[in-house]
Design an enzyme around this catalytic site. Structure first.
Site, mmCIF file in Angstrom:
data_model
loop_
_atom_site.group_PDB
_atom_site.id
_atom_site.type_symbol
_atom_site.label_atom_id
_atom_site.label_comp_id
_atom_site.label_asym_id
_atom_site.label_seq_id
_atom_site.Cartn_x
_atom_site.Cartn_y
_atom_site.Cartn_z
ATOM 1 N N GLY A 127 0.824 -1.217 0.000
ATOM 2 C CA GLY A 127 0.000 0.000 0.000
ATOM 3 C C GLY A 127 0.850 1.256 0.000
ATOM 4 O O GLY A 127 0.998 1.915 1.032
ATOM 5 N N SER A 129 1.137 3.577 -3.287
ATOM 6 C CA SER A 129 0.589 4.617 -4.169
ATOM 7 C C SER A 129 -0.775 5.104 -3.698
ATOM 8 O O SER A 129 -1.568 4.345 -3.131
ATOM 9 C CB SER A 129 0.441 4.075 -5.590
ATOM 10 O OG SER A 129 1.658 3.548 -6.032
ATOM 11 N N GLU A 245 14.352 -4.524 -5.196
ATOM 12 C CA GLU A 245 13.696 -5.159 -6.340
ATOM 13 C C GLU A 245 14.693 -5.442 -7.453
ATOM 14 O O GLU A 245 14.331 -5.986 -8.482
ATOM 15 C CB GLU A 245 12.595 -4.241 -6.882
ATOM 16 C CG GLU A 245 11.352 -4.231 -6.028
ATOM 17 C CD GLU A 245 10.233 -3.451 -6.713
ATOM 18 O OE1 GLU A 245 10.110 -2.268 -6.411
ATOM 19 O OE2 GLU A 245 9.520 -4.023 -7.536
HETATM 20 C C1 LIG Z 1 -0.419 -2.857 -12.950
HETATM 21 C C2 LIG Z 1 0.030 -1.963 -11.835
HETATM 22 C C3 LIG Z 1 0.300 -2.501 -10.580
HETATM 23 C C4 LIG Z 1 0.657 -1.689 -9.527
HETATM 24 N N1 LIG Z 1 0.811 -2.239 -8.280
HETATM 25 C C5 LIG Z 1 1.033 -1.427 -7.213
HETATM 26 C C6 LIG Z 1 1.042 -1.949 -5.876
HETATM 27 O O1 LIG Z 1 0.839 -3.146 -5.654
HETATM 28 N N2 LIG Z 1 1.225 -1.096 -4.851
HETATM 29 C C7 LIG Z 1 1.444 0.238 -5.040
HETATM 30 O O2 LIG Z 1 1.639 0.957 -4.053
HETATM 31 N N3 LIG Z 1 1.425 0.781 -6.282
HETATM 32 C C8 LIG Z 1 1.222 -0.025 -7.379
HETATM 33 N N4 LIG Z 1 1.166 0.520 -8.649
HETATM 34 C C9 LIG Z 1 1.288 1.976 -8.814
HETATM 35 C C10 LIG Z 1 2.523 2.443 -9.544
HETATM 36 O O3 LIG Z 1 3.626 2.404 -8.719
HETATM 37 C C11 LIG Z 1 2.214 3.861 -10.064
HETATM 38 O O4 LIG Z 1 1.275 3.730 -11.087
HETATM 39 C C12 LIG Z 1 3.429 4.569 -10.594
HETATM 40 O O5 LIG Z 1 4.264 4.944 -9.544
HETATM 41 C C13 LIG Z 1 3.074 5.813 -11.409
HETATM 42 O O6 LIG Z 1 2.228 6.658 -10.704
HETATM 43 P P1 LIG Z 1 0.885 7.216 -11.362
HETATM 44 O O7 LIG Z 1 0.154 6.089 -11.912
HETATM 45 O O8 LIG Z 1 0.227 8.076 -10.376
HETATM 46 O O9 LIG Z 1 1.376 8.094 -12.600
HETATM 47 P P2 LIG Z 1 1.958 9.582 -12.536
HETATM 48 O O10 LIG Z 1 3.031 9.660 -11.537
HETATM 49 O O11 LIG Z 1 0.844 10.539 -12.452
HETATM 50 O O12 LIG Z 1 2.641 9.681 -13.967
HETATM 51 C C14 LIG Z 1 1.923 9.977 -15.156
HETATM 52 C C15 LIG Z 1 2.939 10.130 -16.266
HETATM 53 O O13 LIG Z 1 3.791 11.243 -15.980
HETATM 54 C C16 LIG Z 1 5.136 10.834 -16.022
HETATM 55 N N5 LIG Z 1 5.893 11.623 -15.048
HETATM 56 C C17 LIG Z 1 5.561 11.889 -13.758
HETATM 57 N N6 LIG Z 1 6.496 12.646 -13.194
HETATM 58 C C18 LIG Z 1 7.446 12.872 -14.127
HETATM 59 C C19 LIG Z 1 8.686 13.587 -14.143
HETATM 60 N N7 LIG Z 1 9.124 14.244 -13.072
HETATM 61 N N8 LIG Z 1 9.414 13.581 -15.281
HETATM 62 C C20 LIG Z 1 8.969 12.921 -16.393
HETATM 63 N N9 LIG Z 1 7.817 12.243 -16.430
HETATM 64 C C21 LIG Z 1 7.072 12.215 -15.309
HETATM 65 C C22 LIG Z 1 5.122 9.374 -15.689
HETATM 66 O O14 LIG Z 1 6.270 8.717 -16.166
HETATM 67 C C23 LIG Z 1 3.864 8.935 -16.400
HETATM 68 O O15 LIG Z 1 4.137 8.721 -17.743
HETATM 69 C C24 LIG Z 1 0.807 -0.291 -9.727
HETATM 70 C C25 LIG Z 1 0.570 0.257 -10.979
HETATM 71 C C26 LIG Z 1 0.163 -0.546 -12.034
HETATM 72 C C27 LIG Z 1 -0.125 0.084 -13.362
#
Ligand SMILES: Cc1cc2nc3c(=O)[nH]c(=O)nc-3n(C[C@H](O)[C@H](O)[C@H](O)COP(=O)(O)OP(=O)(O)OC[C@H]3O[C@@H](n4cnc5c(N)ncnc54)[C@H](O)[C@@H]3O)c2cc1C
Lengths: 401, 377
Positions: A127, A129, A245
């Site tokens: 937990g 994100s 990881e």
């Molecule tokens: C299938 C799947 C499983 C997951 N499992 C887990 C889990 O078990 N537990 C958990 O805690 N989380 C989990 N996650 C969450 C995952 O870690 C996040 O989706 C990830 O960290 C990206 O965050 P976000 O989705 O909010 O995208 P955002 O951070 O909003 O990013 C959106 C876009 O902006 C880009 N971006 C953001 N900041 C920058 C920057 N400074 N420079 C350039 N580009 C940028 C990103 O690369 C992306 O393309 C999972 C996600 C997926 C899709």
């Protein structure tokens, strides 16, 4: 410099390969070869078989039941397991929680949680994100307020993989909203998913499966003894966890299995009146993937042995290269698998495996899971730190532009 | 050379944009997906009222005498909303076959029923073992007193609900023989037909259809016996042009959604779109969208090209160009959305899947590159 595995490493690989061949339940193996994801019972069953052998805790120190392998052996083991293909060890238990408890946990926490995590008696989820805290994890807002010998947790997590299977969740929570630096007000808390006030809501992903969840916490009372490390020092625990990881981050074995599968199916389907496998352009695409797989394999060996030589301490920024290239290869190889299937890969085939029913086959057995695998792997460049973020890390740590 | 629209075309586009704006939000579409047919019969009737179902047909048969550009504009608008109705199957694919091969009597019978929305059709040509090979037909029709049809067709778009099927079958020759193919009009409720319907990954419907000793009257034959391949090729080309236009519409929506997200999603205390890395990615998406748009126009213009080799070559160029553009734009749209892009609740993934499905119909990138490569002098 020597790019070959040493004879004893080859012997080790053969031992692992033989064990998996002889012990992986055939039904699991057959389904996974056709691209089906292993079910919860299949994952549990396989982890228990490996645990009985002493291998499930492949990366834990010997005193906590680990097999005492070198980094190379660990990598070999993971690759063999992935490319079998066999269910992966539950990473939340083995590569995330285990090492964290070993490093930061109390004796009581270790005694209570480690053996059950190893044997998958408890299913853990992560937990971290939140809706507002993805790439910018440190902005997380789920609050934990101290109340006597409990914390009271309120807030929301999202993208929590397999939370609907989970017995426990390790969470990042904000214990000091006033901290001068955001990172300094975060703690690492273990939460029993059966506690009143924990609600799991499914998120269906684009492959049609239920893997992701939202987890809501409303006045959830968590015993203070479930704090890992010091209060407000959770960020260093989280960073340690994310750094762990590294081994196997590229999941090369899955790509290798996919490349193998493209070749198998390409013998069965046609292109311009001939088996696709005879088509030069197709063969060039396979060759390109093999180039990438080999480069990644060597890269992985380099990162892993550098890690070993540093005494397992120094996090190598080149692991970001592994993440980027590994996930690109996962995506490209699953894309080629789907392309080989062509139109047959496009329907949502309701029939699971014709081989297992008495009905006439609606579709070839290989067709059903090609598109779902491709679709789900779009996430590989998003989770575990997006590939854009990996490039930012490379810039900060290596390029210094 | 003229890229401007005529007054009629502008009016057509406006009325379609208005209709879809009112009826085809993502939420409304979700409800249509759960209807028994997988699409809205009510909207189908509205398309008929607006004249859309008669667009490419001759006025003699109740049509509106429109051309490929009109169809392109319509499909592009459909693509922006991921329209589910069987327009491609009925009007574009089957309609092209009818226009090219149907006798006056056949056209006079069926086209008015299409135009009025009474009858839907499906084009049942590709077979499971064929993948993209157009001449790999094993379904066979034998002429005794009447025709006797045996075989199976795979991934027939909207084949589950169509009233009439246009079925290709071997009337002579062997597998892969370019000669010996014929087309038949088959009532979908004829005895001996089994249909198994399902959804494709984008939610639109298709079917596996098998024919077991299906009796067809002599007049079921559509066009010349043994010489249907040129017609089938043109039907497929029309399908490529129409789906290319839909992909352009889909890319437009994805691009707009992504830009919107880049402007509003905050991480690290500012909109993610302020990162130059993402600005460049969005610019590359735009480059691809515009390249794809050009190629979709090429496909449409080439439908009228009289030289078959020239036509086929250009349409292959277009299929590759649109396929590659669609892939780039849709993959990056998801990537730039992060986790939210991976969910079924969010529209981006639905556009992604439609573009993916279209890429794997009528020959994929590799198939058309292969054809083009064979042709290099
Ligand atoms: C299938 C799947 C499983 C997951 N499992 C887990 C889990 O078990 N537990 C958990 O805690 N989380 C989990 N996650 C969450 C995952 O870690 C996040 O989706 C990830 O960290 C990206 O965050 P976000 O989705 O909010 O995208 P955002 O951070 O909003 O990013 C959106 C876009 O902006 C880009 N971006 C953001 N900041 C920058 C920057 N400074 N420079 C350039 N580009 C940028 C990103 O690369 C992306 O393309 C999972 C996600 C997926 C899709």
């Amino acid at each position: 410099m020597d790019l070959q595995l040493a004879p004893e490493e080859v012997a080790f690989r053969d031992e692992v390969r033989t064990f998996i061949r002889d012990n992986l339940p055939p039904n699991t193996r057959d389904r996974m070869r056709l691209g089906y994801k292993p079910s919860k019972p299949e994952i549990i069953a396989w982890q228990r078989i490996l645990n009985a052998k002493g291998w499930a805790t492949f990366n834990w120190p010997r005193e906590y039941g680990g097999p005492g392998w070198s980094a190379i052996q660990r990598m070999i083991f993971l690759e063999e397991n992935l490319s079998a293909p066999a269910p992966e060890l539950l990473s939340f238990n083995i590569t995330m929680l285990g090492p964290v408890l070993i490093q930061f946990g109390t004796e009581e926490q270790k005694r209570r949680f480690l053996p059950r995590a190893a044997n998958l008696d408890d299913w853990w989820c992560q937990g971290f994100s939140e809706p507002g805290a993805g790439s910018d994890l440190a902005s997380l807002r789920t609050a934990a307020k101290r109340d006597g010998d409990h914390y009271v947790v309120n807030g929301q997590k999202i993208w929590t993989s397999t939370a609907h299977h989970a017995d426990w969740c390790f969470c990042l929570v904000r214990t000091n909203p006033q901290a001068p630096k955001r990172q300094e007000g975060i703690s690492f808390l273990l939460i029993d998913m059966k506690t009143p006030g924990v609600e799991v809501r499914p998120i269906i992903s684009i492959d049609g499966s239920h893997h992701l969840n939202e987890v809501f916490f409303t006045d959830v009372r968590v015993p203070a003894e479930n704090l890992v490390g010091e209060e407000n020092k959770g960020w260093s625990v989280a960073k340690y966890l994310l750094g762990n990881e590294r081994t196997g981050i590229a999941r090369l074995g899955i790509s290798k299995a996919a490349i193998r599968r493209t070749k198998e199916v390409a013998r069965e389907v046609r292109m311009n009146g001939r088996p696709l496998i005879e088509d030069k352009a197709f063969r060039i695409r396979v060759a390109q993937l093999e180039v990438e797989a080999k480069a990644l394999e060597i890269m992985q060996l380099r990162v892993v042995s550098a890690f070993e030589k540093s005494g397992g301490k120094k996090p190598d920024p080149l692991s970001s290269v592994l993440k980027i290239k590994g996930t690109e290869l996962l995506q490209n190889s699953s894309e080629l698998v789907m392309d080989v299937g062509g139109p047959q890969a496009m329907p949502v085939w309701q029939q699971e495996l014709a081989a297992l029913t008495n009905e006439p086959a609606l579709a070839p057995d290989w067709a059903a899971q090609m598109a779902p695998a491709y679709l789900m792997l779009r996430a590989a460049s998003i989770y575990g730190g997006t590939n854009e973020i990996q490039k930012n890390i490379l810039n900060k740590a290596v390029l210094e532009l | 050379m003229d890229f401007d629209l005529t007054e009629d075309q502008r009016l057509l586009t406006e009325s379609v944009v208005r209709l879809l704006g009112d009826t085809y939000s993502f939420e409304q579409r979700k409800q249509m997906l759960s209807l028994p047919n997988g699409y809205s019969e009510r909207l189908w009737r509205q398309y008929a009222e607006l004249g859309l179902l008669g667009l490419p047909f001759a006025e003699d048969f109740g049509g509106f005498g429109g051309g490929p550009v009109d169809v392109m504009l319509l499909m592009q608008a459909f693509g922006r909303h991921l329209v589910l109705e069987p327009y491609l199957a009925t009007v574009v694919l089957s309609g092209t076959a009818l226009r090219l091969a149907g006798s006056d009597a056949q056209q006079a019978e069926i086209i008015p029923a299409i135009v009025s929305g009474k009858t839907t059709l499906a084009f049942a040509h590709y077979e499971r073992q064929a993948r993209y090979d157009m001449t790999d037909v094993l379904t066979a029709a034998k002429h005794q007193d009447d025709w006797l049809l045996d075989g199976a067709k795979s991934v027939v778009l909207h084949g589950d609900t169509a009233d009439q099927l246009l079925v290709s079958a071997r009337t002579s020759g062997e597998r892969d023989d370019p000669q010996g193919l014929s087309l038949f009009m088959v009532d979908a409720s004829s005895p001996g037909i089994t249909r198994h319907g399902y959804a494709l990954r984008d939610g639109s419907r298709a079917a596996e259809i098998s024919f077991s000793s299906v009796h067809l009257p002599t007049e079921a034959l559509l066009g010349e016996q043994d010489n249907a391949l040129p017609v089938i090729e043109r039907v497929v080309q029309a399908g490529i042009a129409a789906t290319a236009a839909e992909v352009v519409g889909g890319m437009e929506t994805l691009q707009a959604m992504t830009l919107d997200y880049l402007r509003t999603r905050q991480q690290f205390g500012r909109p993610i779109g302020e990162n130059q890395a993402l600005q460049h990615r969005a610019a590359e998406m735009l480059v691809n969208l515009e390249q794809g748009r050009s190629m979709a126009m090429l496909a449409t213009m080439m439908l009228g090209e009289p030289d078959p080799a020239e036509r086929a070559r250009n349409i292959s160029l277009a299929k590759v160009g649109v396929g590659q553009a669609g892939r780039f734009v849709s993959q990056n749209a998801i990537q730039l959305h992060g986790g939210i892009g991976m969910t079924d609740e969010y529209a981006a993934g639905h556009f992604f899947r439609r573009i993916m499905v279209f890429e794997h119909l009528f020959g994929d990138i590799a198939y058309h590159l292969d054809k083009l490569a064979d042709d290099i002098d």
